[in-house]
Motif scaffolding. Structure first.
Motif, short mmCIF file in Angstrom:
data_model
loop_
_atom_site.label_atom_id
_atom_site.label_comp_id
_atom_site.label_asym_id
_atom_site.label_seq_id
_atom_site.Cartn_x
_atom_site.Cartn_y
_atom_site.Cartn_z
N GLU A 139 0.84 -1.19 0.00
CA GLU A 139 0.00 0.00 0.00
C GLU A 139 0.88 1.25 0.00
O GLU A 139 0.66 2.19 -0.77
N ASP A 153 2.28 1.94 -3.19
CA ASP A 153 1.23 2.03 -4.19
C ASP A 153 1.30 0.91 -5.22
O ASP A 153 1.10 1.11 -6.42
N ARG A 193 -0.40 -1.83 -6.87
CA ARG A 193 -1.81 -2.19 -7.04
C ARG A 193 -1.93 -3.65 -7.45
O ARG A 193 -1.00 -4.22 -8.03
N ARG A 196 -7.99 -2.45 -1.24
CA ARG A 196 -8.23 -1.03 -1.53
C ARG A 196 -9.25 -0.90 -2.66
O ARG A 196 -9.55 -1.88 -3.35
N GLU A 201 -9.84 -3.01 -6.03
CA GLU A 201 -9.16 -4.31 -5.98
C GLU A 201 -10.16 -5.41 -5.60
O GLU A 201 -11.20 -5.14 -4.99
N ARG A 208 -1.32 -9.11 -6.46
CA ARG A 208 -0.12 -8.64 -5.73
C ARG A 208 0.20 -9.55 -4.54
O ARG A 208 1.29 -9.51 -3.99
#
Ligand SMILES: C[S@@+](CC[C@H](N)C(=O)[O-])C[C@H]1O[C@@H](n2cnc3c(N)ncnc32)[C@H](O)[C@@H]1O
Length: 332
Positions: A37, A40, A42, A64, A67, A132
């Motif tokens: 996070e 950043d 994603r 987030r 996602e 991720r």
């Protein structure tokens, strides 16, 4: 795999959800996801093997906007082979999708994407390179784990993190073979190891490993050792005692009510504060007395709901006593 029991109560906190997801891994999952996070990074989250939702609920907490969390589990559907059928019958016989959903919705507004199928189906449901973070915790048989590792490799984006559960448990040799085979022959680089899980990447492990080492060395509740094996740097992490400081965990919509203690009539429930962070340190450093042991025994003999409520009440009282000076205040 004999410790978890199904329950029909709503979980009052994450630790009420049965499963095999331990506090050190709560810390490590949170650290990896928070780092992504911060940078950043994603991408979607994927879990193979969700059981009653313990680890999925924490993953959902770190999602987030934009996602997706996908969980893939049989949830009682027919396993694809006899060995997997025996595994499911032994360890997950009474699992239902409904029980997972009920637990998950106790913490989150919406369900994740659910693939109720053998984990081999996930490559048809999730786009290549879109994830991720992938947690592999479905079948613990070699053929399945080997396939799940291949799927993770395909579905993870650059520098994505894969977590392999039970990579060194006495009862899961197939996971150990698949895990170290992936390290030695399939390009997986270990970032760190906990008692149960191997955290790795097919990207460059150095930056994330160095950052993790720096973060862990700043903590007195996690022991870290580093050694080399077959050209890999292995960072081993271990919780020191029971006083592990928990990360931010998702809150349940059904927190257990706190009963009054000692009084014959109900009292207003104390407002739960941030005390649980301080409580383990206080426990770890204060020598145990005969009175403490008697209190613990009494708690152990009470029904679990009452025990939990009493513990929470005491934590809230300690937080109040600690007052504005904060968490360290409760150390004696
Ligand atoms: C160890 S449990 C998962 C624990 C969960 N991640 C947690 O932290 O509590 C393993 C789960 O994998 C599921 N499972 C077993 N074989 C599977 C397969 N071939 N495909 C998908 N899921 C499977 C089981 O139904 C069970 O829910």
């Amino acid at each position: 795999m004999a410790t978890a029991h199904l329950t029909h109560e709503y979980p009052g906190e994450l630790n009420d959800v049965p499963g095999w997801f331990w506090p050190l891994d709560h810390v490590l999952f949170s650290w990896f996801l928070e780092r992504q996070e911060r940078l950043d990074t994603r991408g979607d989250l994927l879990e193979l093997g969700a059981y009653l939702g313990k680890s999925a609920i924490l993953l959902g907490h770190r999602l987030r906007d934009g996602e997706t969390l996908t969980v893939c589990d049989l949830f009682g559907a027919e396993p694809p082979d006899a060995a997997n059928r025996a595994e499911a019958a032994k360890s997950y016989a009474s699992l239902t999708r409904q029980a997972f959903e009920r637990n998950y919705l106790a913490f989150h507004d919406t369900l994740p994407t659910i693939v109720q199928a053998p984990s081999s189906a996930v490559v048809d449901e999730v786009a290549p390179g879109s994830c991720r973070f992938v947690h592999i915790d479905a079948s613990h048989l070699y053929e399945h784990v080997e396939g799940d590792i291949g799927a993770a490799r395909e579905l993870l984006g650059p520098d994505g993190i894969v977590v392999l559960d039970d990579f060194r448990s006495e009862h899961t040799p197939g996971v150990a073979v698949a895990a170290w085979e992936a390290v030695l022959n399939r390009g997986l680089r270990p970032v760190c190891l906990s008692s149960q899980k191997l955290y790795g990447t097919w990207g460059d492990p150095e930056p994330v490993r160095e950052e993790l080492l720096a973060a862990l060395r700043g903590r007195d509740d996690i022991a870290v050792t580093v050694e080399r094996a077959a050209g890999h740097r292995l960072v081993r992490t271990r919780a020191r005692g029971k006083g592990l400081r928990p990360p931010s965990l998702p809150a349940s919509r059904h927190p257990a009510p706190v009963p009054s203690i000692g009084a014959g009539r109900p009292e207003a429930a104390p407002v739960p504060g941030p005390a649980p962070q301080a409580r383990p340190a206080a426990r770890a450093t204060r020598p145990s007395t005969g009175r403490d042991r008697a209190r613990r025994l009494a708690l152990d003999l009470l029904p679990p709901l009452v025990t939990r409520a009493v513990r929470r009440y005491r934590a809230a009282q300690r937080a109040k006593a600690g007052g504005a000076a904060g968490a360290v205040q409760s150390r004696p």
